[in-house]
Motif scaffolding. Structure first.
Motif, mmCIF file in Angstrom:
data_model
loop_
_atom_site.group_PDB
_atom_site.id
_atom_site.type_symbol
_atom_site.label_atom_id
_atom_site.label_comp_id
_atom_site.label_asym_id
_atom_site.label_seq_id
_atom_site.Cartn_x
_atom_site.Cartn_y
_atom_site.Cartn_z
ATOM 1 N N ASN A 1 0.822 -1.220 0.000
ATOM 2 C CA ASN A 1 0.000 0.000 0.000
ATOM 3 C C ASN A 1 0.849 1.260 0.000
ATOM 4 O O ASN A 1 0.587 2.193 -0.739
ATOM 5 C CB ASN A 1 -0.891 0.029 1.243
ATOM 6 N N PHE A 2 1.878 1.265 0.862
ATOM 7 C CA PHE A 2 2.642 2.513 0.994
ATOM 8 C C PHE A 2 3.348 2.858 -0.302
ATOM 9 O O PHE A 2 3.401 4.008 -0.702
ATOM 10 C CB PHE A 2 3.634 2.415 2.159
ATOM 11 N N TRP A 3 3.829 1.829 -0.995
ATOM 12 C CA TRP A 3 4.549 2.073 -2.243
ATOM 13 C C TRP A 3 3.588 2.539 -3.334
ATOM 14 O O TRP A 3 3.854 3.495 -4.057
ATOM 15 C CB TRP A 3 5.280 0.802 -2.682
ATOM 16 N N VAL B 1 2.785 6.094 -2.759
ATOM 17 C CA VAL B 1 3.870 6.991 -3.149
ATOM 18 C C VAL B 1 3.894 7.164 -4.665
ATOM 19 O O VAL B 1 4.007 8.274 -5.198
ATOM 20 C CB VAL B 1 5.203 6.410 -2.618
ATOM 21 N N ILE B 2 3.759 6.046 -5.378
ATOM 22 C CA ILE B 2 3.803 6.083 -6.847
ATOM 23 C C ILE B 2 2.606 6.869 -7.388
ATOM 24 O O ILE B 2 2.740 7.718 -8.275
ATOM 25 C CB ILE B 2 3.796 4.641 -7.406
ATOM 26 N N LEU C 1 0.831 9.160 -5.934
ATOM 27 C CA LEU C 1 1.008 10.595 -5.662
ATOM 28 C C LEU C 1 1.914 11.227 -6.703
ATOM 29 O O LEU C 1 1.617 12.299 -7.235
ATOM 30 C CB LEU C 1 1.633 10.787 -4.282
ATOM 31 N N ALA C 2 3.014 10.522 -7.010
ATOM 32 C CA ALA C 2 3.954 11.064 -7.987
ATOM 33 C C ALA C 2 3.296 11.170 -9.354
ATOM 34 O O ALA C 2 3.447 12.175 -10.051
ATOM 35 C CB ALA C 2 5.189 10.176 -8.061
ATOM 36 N N SER D 1 0.725 13.989 -9.560
ATOM 37 C CA SER D 1 1.290 15.337 -9.557
ATOM 38 C C SER D 1 1.897 15.686 -10.912
ATOM 39 O O SER D 1 2.266 16.823 -11.148
ATOM 40 C CB SER D 1 2.349 15.455 -8.462
#
Lengths: 476, 341
Positions: free
Chosen positions: B151-153, B156-157, B159-160, B163
């Motif tokens: 989940n955390f990865w 992060v991906i 979000l990137a 953006s």
């Protein structure tokens, strides 16, 4: 289920003409191959043992004298590129990238040969030494040999195991010299302005090989830095080599996963055997304790425990990996136990268990001989799937800054380090560890699928539900 | 009436489970190696700090014998007297904090359950209906890989990626697509009953909910595929086909309806995973919900608050379990009330 497997016999027949011409029996040949494989790496084993056992510095030095085939010393990938005379110091004058690639290739070849050797050993045992013509395990092996998805998982898991075991060999450089204490180590490089080979500390060199997210300050995948060092996965923001950290991070992940799953498996097996055999109050009590453990959301308990135990001596073992492994073990056993409770209950009601009882076998013996063999397969399936979940959860904790503390590398922390640079040219820092987690976890899930289908080709939905929960881990 | 009796029975049976869970929490916090008062005060390097330490120890009752502490702790929890925060929001009542932070987590969880249902299940059904085709393999492999993503990865991906989507959303980036929202941050739930407020709050939560629901999405894809495969080989499907029922009617009426039966309870069991996963997702997406509250409480040494939150989580998971068992009996009456583990 009852058909016998003809392959060992036919294999023996067809291979016999060739084997007869050799001066050794197959068993002797197998042992010989094993010894020669061992000899290639005897130095590494000796160094490992000398490091672990209290034998004194003399023995450690002696162990370090033994040449090791697979090491950064035998196949060096560090060198200086002098214009006109090519690469100096690398293996056979190859470029660092090729030397590194060669070492990785040889290491995986060595691993593959050892695994094949083990497999031949099993076949040899099956055809020559086992008294029984056929056991149910043969069928499991036969079904698995037709399960491509499971084999894919097995290959991925084995590749991960080799990466973790041979991490220092596969890494292009050492963690100690590259990241922990870079200013005490030096490297040589060819300086174009002075046109001479110069010496510089690795720490200073690292400052010129940083990945900060701009075109000028980035060492990406498969590239060299200014000091002729090769970085397969690029560098970290502070200039250390990413692949070295990833390889050693695999070690930590594997350690946590294996230790946690082994302890949970022992707890789960013991409880499953005892609760299935005696039933009644014991079974009820186990249900209660397991429900209570599961009622605590795993990730939150892990956070709670890792904070509470952070100051104790146990948190110091292996940068906190030992503590994490224990926490995962004691919060993870209920799901394993749930997975094998059903099969254990079913088997304990079979007539052969009654027969064993009335024959006067001790309960321990009955459980071990007549119930355990039937649940061990199920355990393997869920253990494989839970391992993926543990790896994810451990990485998630390190991502949050709990769990594994520096300098020991961890995949989750690498993702955290790389997160701010993800939208820049330095995207490799956060992406590569994450991709590896996905591949490894998929591999463990696939292996679990394969073993499950091999053990029991008919699976019901309930099984899948439990397995899904296990594979998703604690929601990390 | 029978069902009510079953519900009561389940509630009574869950009392020892909650009790054991709470006791474990008590042991970890009060008997564990970390003194809650010392965690609150931090390093004791002055007489003032020592005084404060003694004072807090007194207030928390840490100087009483352990069994007295235990009884007090249990009585407090049973009467829902959850104490207060000491470090994070000093002096704030835990219940007030829950009321303040809870809705965001509930909003996140709501969408995290909903999104997988609307993506995972249709994909799985599609796979099951087109079994062993390339489309099936593509969908299945997506589900498998999806499930293996941390989940955390993924957060992060995602979000990137979001953006960097300047032109992907009809000429605008994600942030200004439809309504203006920030990528990171908590949704504003105060205007939920207006159309604009609802859109903003939903859009704000969608990426986080998508990530949090990703594991469930993979699971639901797999399970609905299996369910369709199992139903489609049943005799009554053959019969319906022989009678001349059209393909769409066959799928809609006979296949889907029956395939749904095993799926519905699974959705509730997914809710269980969301409780733990919310910590990571909330931290990455900067949503100050209960997950973040717990994480911040833990990292700042606010053990009393963390312990009370843990109690709430235990209640939550146990009630999800009960709700799931009830759903089983509602959907499939063949599942008995008596023998159910």
């Amino acid at each position: 289920m009852t058909e016998t497997n003809p392959t060992p016999h036919t294999a023996k027949q067809s291979g016999s003409s060739m084997v007869d011409r050799l001066p050794v029996t197959p068993t002797q040949g197998w042992v010989l191959v094993g010894v020669s494989l061992l000899l290639l790496e005897i130095g590494a084993i000796a160094q490992f043992l000398a490091g672990v056992l209290p034998v004194g510095t003399g023995a450690i030095q002696l162990a370090e004298q033994i040449p090791v085939l697979l090491s950064r010393e035998t196949i060096p990938n560090r060198g200086t590129h002098v214009p006109g005379s090519g690469w100096q110091g690398t293996f056979l004058g190859l470029s660092p990238a090729r030397a590194w690639g060669l070492r990785v290739g040889l290491t995986y070849l060595y691993g593959a040969v050892v695994l094949y050797w083990l497999w031949r050993g099993y076949l040899l045992y099956r055809s020559r030494y086992r008294t029984a013509d056929w056991t149910p395990f043969d069928d499991v092996v036969r079904r698995f040999r037709h399960h491509r998805w499971g084999q894919f998982g097995l290959v991925v898991v084995l590749a991960f195991l080799i990466l973790a075991m041979f991490a220092p060999v596969l890494a292009p450089t050492g963690l100690e010299q590259n990241a922990i204490d870079p200013y005490s180590h030096e490297l040589e490089y060819y300086d174009e302005t002075t046109e001479q080979v110069e010496t510089i500390t690795i720490g200073t060199a690292n400052q010129d090989s940083t990945s900060q997210g701009t075109e000028e300050r980035n060492i990406g995948l498969m590239s060299y830095d200014d000091y002729d060092r090769f970085h397969p996965f690029g560098t970290l923001p502070e200039g250390q080599d990413l692949f070295t950290q990833v390889a050693l991070g695999a070690r930590v992940s594997l350690f946590i996963g294996l230790v946690a799953i082994s302890i949970s498996a022992v707890i789960a097996i013991t409880l499953a055997l005892v609760s299935a055999y005696y039933g009644g109050v014991i079974d009820l009590a186990t249900v209660l304790v397991s429900d209570a453990t599961q009622s605590l959301p795993q990730l939150l308990v892990v956070i709670l425990l890792s904070v509470v135990f952070a100051q104790t001596w146990i948190a110091g073992l292996y940068s906190g990996a030992a503590l994490l492994a224990l926490i995962f073990a004691f919060t993870g056993w209920p799901s394993l136990w749930r997975a094998i409770r059903g099969p254990a209950l079913q088997v304990s009601e079979r007539t052969w268990v009654d027969a064993a009882d009335s024959y006067g076998l001790a309960p321990r013996t009955t459980m071990r001989r007549h119930i355990l063999p039937y649940i061990i397969g199920y355990l393997l399936v869920y253990a494989s799937m839970s391992l993926g979940g543990i790896i994810i959860a451990a990485a998630g904790l390190s991502f949050l800054g709990l769990g594994i503390s520096p300098p020991t590398p961890e995949w989750g922390r690498l993702v955290n380090v790389g997160q701010p640079l993800l939208t820049t040219v330095s995207w490799h820092i956060a992406v590569m560890p994450g991709v590896l987690i996905v591949i490894v976890v998929t591999g463990f899930n696939a292996l679990g699928d394969g073993v499950r289908d091999a053990i029991d080709s008919e699976t019901d939905l309930g099984d899948e539900k439990e397995a899904s929960a296990a594979a998703s881990g604690a929601g990390g | 009436m029978n069902r009510l009796a079953y519900l009561l029975r389940r509630i009574v049976l869950s009392i020892p489970v909650v009790w054991l869970g709470v006791t474990a929490t008590f042991l970890i916090i009060r008997v564990g190696p970390l003194n809650p008062a010392a965690a609150i005060v931090g390093p004791v390097n002055s007489a003032q700090a020592q005084e404060r330490l003694d004072q807090i120890e007194e207030q928390l009752g840490l100087n009483d014998p352990i069994h007295v502490q235990y009884v007090e702790y249990i009585v407090d929890l049973v009467t829902f007297n959850l104490g207060q925060s000491w470090v994070l929001y000093p002096g704030q009542d835990t219940v007030a904090l829950l009321v303040q932070f809870g809705p965001r987590t509930i909003w996140l969880g709501f969408w995290a359950v909903l999104i997988p249902i609307f993506i995972g299940i249709p994909l799985g059904i599609y796979s099951g209906l087109n079994v062993n085709t390339k489309r099936d393999y593509a969908a299945s492999i997506t589900g498998i890989v999806w499930r293996a993503m941390p989940n955390f990865w993924l957060a992060v991906i995602l979000l990137a990626l979001l953006s960097r989507t300047e032109t992907l959303f009809f000429g605008t980036g994600w942030e200004s697509f439809l309504v203006e929202t920030q990528l990171i941050g908590a949704p504003d739930l105060s205007n939920l009953w207006t159309i604009e407020g609802f859109t903003i709050a939903t859009k704000q939560i969608l990426p986080a909910a998508f990530v949090l629901g990703s594991a469930s999405m993979g699971n639901e894809l797999r399970l609905s595929r299996t369910a369709v495969l199992e139903i489609i080989t049943e005799d009554y499907i053959d019969t319906a086909r022989a009678v001349g029922v059209s393909r769409y009617r066959l799928i809609g009426k006979h296949v889907l309806r029956n395939a749904m039966i095993p799926l519905i309870p699974i959705i509730t069991s997914e809710a269980y995973l969301l409780v733990g996963g919310s910590v990571l997702v909330e931290v990455v997406f900067g949503i100050n919900g209960i997950g973040t509250l717990f994480f911040d409480a833990m990292t700042s040494g606010d053990l009393p608050l963390a312990g009370s939150l843990m109690f709430v989580f235990i209640l939550l998971t146990v009630s999800i379990n009960i709700a799931q068992d009830l759903l089983y009996t509602l959907i499939d009456p063949r599942i008995g009330y008596a023998e159910h583990r």
